[in-house]
Design a protein around this motif. Structure first.
Motif, PDB file in Angstrom:
ATOM      1  N   THR A   9       0.792  -1.280  -0.107  1.00  8.12           N
ATOM      2  CA  THR A   9       0.096   0.094   0.198  1.00  8.12           C
ATOM      3  C   THR A   9       0.891   1.357   0.147  1.00  8.12           C
ATOM      4  OG1 THR A   9      -0.104   0.277   2.361  1.00  8.12           O
ATOM      5  CG2 THR A   9      -1.799  -1.232   1.453  1.00  8.12           C
ATOM      6  N   ASP A  10       0.334   2.431   0.022  1.00 11.19           N
ATOM      7  CA  ASP A  10       1.123   3.633   0.150  1.00 11.19           C
ATOM      8  C   ASP A  10       1.934   3.856   1.260  1.00 11.19           C
ATOM      9  OD1 ASP A  10      -1.190   4.124   1.430  1.00 11.19           O
ATOM     10  OD2 ASP A  10      -1.249   6.192   1.003  1.00 11.19           O
ATOM     11  N   ARG A  11       1.512   2.886   2.412  1.00 14.71           N
ATOM     12  CA  ARG A  11       2.325   2.932   3.725  1.00 14.71           C
ATOM     13  C   ARG A  11       2.784   1.541   4.288  1.00 14.71           C
ATOM     14  NH1 ARG A  11       1.014   7.654   6.327  1.00 14.71           N
ATOM     15  NH2 ARG A  11       1.661   6.855   8.276  1.00 14.71           N
ATOM     16  N   SER A  12       2.432   0.608   3.690  1.00 10.00           N
ATOM     17  CA  SER A  12       2.936  -0.638   4.087  1.00 10.00           C
ATOM     18  C   SER A  12       3.663  -1.510   2.928  1.00 10.00           C
ATOM     19  CB  SER A  12       1.868  -1.430   4.662  1.00 10.00           C
ATOM     20  OG  SER A  12       0.748  -1.970   3.807  1.00 10.00           O
ATOM     21  N   PRO A  13       4.647  -2.524   3.213  1.00 14.27           N
ATOM     22  CA  PRO A  13       5.233  -3.156   2.186  1.00 14.27           C
ATOM     23  C   PRO A  13       4.514  -4.363   1.591  1.00 14.27           C
ATOM     24  CG  PRO A  13       6.176  -3.799   4.154  1.00 14.27           C
ATOM     25  CD  PRO A  13       5.022  -2.578   4.440  1.00 14.27           C
ATOM     26  N   LYS A  14       4.976  -4.889   0.500  1.00 16.72           N
ATOM     27  CA  LYS A  14       4.463  -6.127  -0.167  1.00 16.72           C
ATOM     28  C   LYS A  14       5.118  -6.878   0.743  1.00 16.72           C
ATOM     29  CE  LYS A  14       5.030  -9.034  -4.013  1.00 16.72           C
ATOM     30  NZ  LYS A  14       5.392  -9.523  -5.102  1.00 16.72           N
ATOM     31  N   VAL A  15       4.430  -8.130   1.272  1.00 18.18           N
ATOM     32  CA  VAL A  15       4.847  -9.193   2.135  1.00 18.18           C
ATOM     33  C   VAL A  15       4.525 -10.472   1.336  1.00 18.18           C
ATOM     34  CG1 VAL A  15       4.477 -10.387   4.215  1.00 18.18           C
ATOM     35  CG2 VAL A  15       4.164  -7.979   4.098  1.00 18.18           C
ATOM     36  N   ASP A  16       5.757 -11.431   1.340  1.00 17.28           N
ATOM     37  CA  ASP A  16       5.336 -12.641   0.929  1.00 17.28           C
ATOM     38  C   ASP A  16       6.281 -13.411   1.964  1.00 17.28           C
ATOM     39  OD1 ASP A  16       5.317 -15.051  -0.489  1.00 17.28           O
ATOM     40  OD2 ASP A  16       6.102 -14.512  -2.271  1.00 17.28           O
ATOM     41  N   PHE A  17       5.310 -14.245   2.566  1.00 19.49           N
ATOM     42  CA  PHE A  17       5.979 -15.249   3.748  1.00 19.49           C
ATOM     43  C   PHE A  17       5.468 -16.805   3.292  1.00 19.49           C
ATOM     44  CE2 PHE A  17       7.019 -12.918   8.017  1.00 19.49           C
ATOM     45  CZ  PHE A  17       7.619 -11.922   7.241  1.00 19.49           C
ATOM     46  N   ASP A  18       6.468 -17.203   2.514  1.00 19.01           N
ATOM     47  CA  ASP A  18       6.232 -18.506   2.093  1.00 19.01           C
ATOM     48  C   ASP A  18       6.715 -19.711   3.171  1.00 19.01           C
ATOM     49  OD1 ASP A  18       6.067 -20.867   0.651  1.00 19.01           O
ATOM     50  OD2 ASP A  18       7.522 -20.163  -1.025  1.00 19.01           O
ATOM     51  N   ALA A  20       6.180 -22.643   3.631  1.00 18.14           N
ATOM     52  CA  ALA A  20       6.328 -23.871   3.158  1.00 18.14           C
ATOM     53  C   ALA A  20       7.852 -23.838   2.340  1.00 18.14           C
ATOM     54  CB  ALA A  20       5.357 -24.446   2.245  1.00 18.14           C
ATOM     55  N   GLY A  21       8.032 -23.016   1.788  1.00 19.57           N
ATOM     56  CA  GLY A  21       9.491 -22.768   0.924  1.00 19.57           C
ATOM     57  C   GLY A  21      10.589 -22.356   1.816  1.00 19.57           C
ATOM     58  N   GLY A  22      10.187 -21.539   2.865  1.00 18.26           N
ATOM     59  CA  GLY A  22      11.017 -21.017   3.854  1.00 18.26           C
ATOM     60  C   GLY A  22      11.929 -20.014   3.196  1.00 18.26           C
ATOM     61  N   ARG A  23      11.037 -18.975   2.400  1.00 19.98           N
ATOM     62  CA  ARG A  23      11.107 -17.945   1.814  1.00 19.98           C
ATOM     63  C   ARG A  23      10.390 -16.730   2.439  1.00 19.98           C
ATOM     64  NH1 ARG A  23      15.093 -18.222  -1.798  1.00 19.98           N
ATOM     65  NH2 ARG A  23      14.793 -16.391  -2.589  1.00 19.98           N
ATOM     66  N   PHE A  24      10.963 -15.639   3.026  1.00 15.50           N
ATOM     67  CA  PHE A  24      10.299 -14.666   3.155  1.00 15.50           C
ATOM     68  C   PHE A  24      10.597 -13.127   2.770  1.00 15.50           C
ATOM     69  CE2 PHE A  24      10.454 -18.132   6.169  1.00 15.50           C
ATOM     70  CZ  PHE A  24       9.343 -18.212   6.758  1.00 15.50           C
ATOM     71  N   ALA A  25       9.944 -12.355   2.319  1.00 16.22           N
ATOM     72  CA  ALA A  25      10.244 -11.071   1.833  1.00 16.22           C
ATOM     73  C   ALA A  25       9.356  -9.936   1.998  1.00 16.22           C
ATOM     74  CB  ALA A  25      10.247 -11.229   0.125  1.00 16.22           C
ATOM     75  N   LEU A  26      10.120  -8.810   2.254  1.00 17.42           N
ATOM     76  CA  LEU A  26       9.177  -7.353   2.442  1.00 17.42           C
ATOM     77  C   LEU A  26       9.920  -6.622   1.427  1.00 17.42           C
ATOM     78  CD1 LEU A  26       9.955  -7.302   6.400  1.00 17.42           C
ATOM     79  CD2 LEU A  26       7.773  -7.521   5.335  1.00 17.42           C
ATOM     80  N   GLU A  27       9.116  -5.883   0.750  1.00 16.11           N
ATOM     81  CA  GLU A  27       9.440  -4.874  -0.317  1.00 16.11           C
ATOM     82  C   GLU A  27       8.533  -3.818  -0.350  1.00 16.11           C
ATOM     83  OE1 GLU A  27       9.609  -5.068  -5.127  1.00 16.11           O
ATOM     84  OE2 GLU A  27       9.673  -7.277  -3.862  1.00 16.11           O
ATOM     85  N   GLY A  28       9.252  -2.694  -0.552  1.00 17.32           N
ATOM     86  CA  GLY A  28       8.311  -1.338  -0.785  1.00 17.32           C
ATOM     87  C   GLY A  28       8.884  -0.330   0.453  1.00 17.32           C
ATOM     88  N   GLU A  29       7.731   0.215   1.038  1.00 24.27           N
ATOM     89  CA  GLU A  29       7.815   1.264   1.990  1.00 24.27           C
ATOM     90  C   GLU A  29       7.255   0.877   3.228  1.00 24.27           C
ATOM     91  OE1 GLU A  29       6.761   5.301   0.588  1.00 24.27           O
ATOM     92  OE2 GLU A  29       8.159   5.337  -0.852  1.00 24.27           O
ATOM     93  N   ALA A  30       7.882   1.012   4.365  1.00 22.89           N
ATOM     94  CA  ALA A  30       7.007   0.716   5.657  1.00 22.89           C
ATOM     95  C   ALA A  30       6.972   1.749   6.692  1.00 22.89           C
ATOM     96  CB  ALA A  30       7.905  -0.487   6.296  1.00 22.89           C
ATOM     97  N   TYR A  31       5.770   2.505   6.638  1.00 25.16           N
ATOM     98  CA  TYR A  31       5.420   3.193   7.583  1.00 25.16           C
ATOM     99  C   TYR A  31       4.158   3.216   7.807  1.00 25.16           C
ATOM    100  CZ  TYR A  31       4.800   6.431   3.677  1.00 25.16           C
ATOM    101  OH  TYR A  31       4.295   7.054   2.377  1.00 25.16           O
ATOM    102  N   PRO A  32       3.569   1.870   8.278  1.00 22.07           N
ATOM    103  CA  PRO A  32       2.100   1.964   8.487  1.00 22.07           C
ATOM    104  C   PRO A  32       1.788   2.687   9.825  1.00 22.07           C
ATOM    105  CG  PRO A  32       3.352  -0.177   9.351  1.00 22.07           C
ATOM    106  CD  PRO A  32       4.390   0.826   8.701  1.00 22.07           C
ATOM    107  N   ALA A  63      13.931  -5.600   1.023  1.00 19.86           N
ATOM    108  CA  ALA A  63      14.001  -4.629  -0.110  1.00 19.86           C
ATOM    109  C   ALA A  63      13.048  -3.392   0.133  1.00 19.86           C
ATOM    110  CB  ALA A  63      13.668  -5.286  -1.451  1.00 19.86           C
ATOM    111  N   LEU A  64      13.351  -2.711   1.260  1.00 22.16           N
ATOM    112  CA  LEU A  64      12.525  -1.454   1.537  1.00 22.16           C
ATOM    113  C   LEU A  64      13.280  -0.317   0.934  1.00 22.16           C
ATOM    114  CD1 LEU A  64      11.406  -2.537   5.168  1.00 22.16           C
ATOM    115  CD2 LEU A  64      10.249  -2.882   3.206  1.00 22.16           C
ATOM    116  N   SER A  65      12.655   0.583   0.422  1.00 21.45           N
ATOM    117  CA  SER A  65      13.142   1.989   0.220  1.00 21.45           C
ATOM    118  C   SER A  65      12.869   2.915   1.210  1.00 21.45           C
ATOM    119  CB  SER A  65      12.412   2.240  -1.137  1.00 21.45           C
ATOM    120  OG  SER A  65      11.122   2.416  -0.957  1.00 21.45           O
ATOM    121  N   TYR A  66      12.060   2.637   2.205  1.00 21.38           N
ATOM    122  CA  TYR A  66      12.071   3.752   3.324  1.00 21.38           C
ATOM    123  C   TYR A  66      11.223   3.083   4.464  1.00 21.38           C
ATOM    124  CZ  TYR A  66      10.332   7.151   6.454  1.00 21.38           C
ATOM    125  OH  TYR A  66      10.186   7.937   7.473  1.00 21.38           O
TER     126      TYR A  66
END
Length: 128
Positions: A9-18, A20-32, A63-66
């Motif tokens: 969203t405009d204030r929270s990052p994309k989240v992909d917590f997999d 089963a695969g053991g792969r976790f990712a945060l991407e974008g901006e994080a100021y919820p 991969a957070l830009s802010y």
């Protein structure tokens, strides 16, 4: 545990917590508006994953830009779970992605990395 997929969203990052695969990712901006409410379920899910599969390998990419100070605290809480898992014998790799020339995000990653002795913390520079 079910995968956690949240679009940015405009204030929270994309989240992909997999889990089963053991792969976790945060991407974008994080100021919820409420970092505890946003990151709380992610922290609980990660803790449950580590407890259920203590020896499972984990790849965690950021991969957070802010991000704001509340999000920094939440990241540290996530990282502490990863460091504890690595100390217990799990293969844990954390990728800190930052854009070339973004000194503040590079320094933030270096600051976070100083707290790790067991998890592998990788600084990953991407072209601007």
């Amino acid at each position: 545990m079910d995968r956690i997929l949240l679009e940015a969203t405009d204030r929270s990052p994309k989240v992909d917590f997999d889990f089963a695969g053991g792969r976790f990712a945060l991407e974008g901006e994080a100021y919820p508006e409420d970092a505890a409410a946003f990151f709380g379920p992610l922290l609980q899910g990660l803790k449950q994953h580590v407890q259920a599969q203590p020896a499972a390998a984990i790849r965690f990419d950021v991969a957070l830009s802010y991000f704001n100070s509340s999000s920094a605290k939440a990241l540290m809480n996530l990282f502490m779970v990863l460091e504890e898992a690595a100390a217990a014998g799990a293969a844990v790799a954390i990728g800190w992605h930052y854009q070339e020339g973004d000194d503040s995000l590079q320094e933030a990653g270096e600051d976070f990395s100083a707290d790790f002795t067991h998890a592998r913390f990788e600084m990953i520079e991407t072209p601007a």
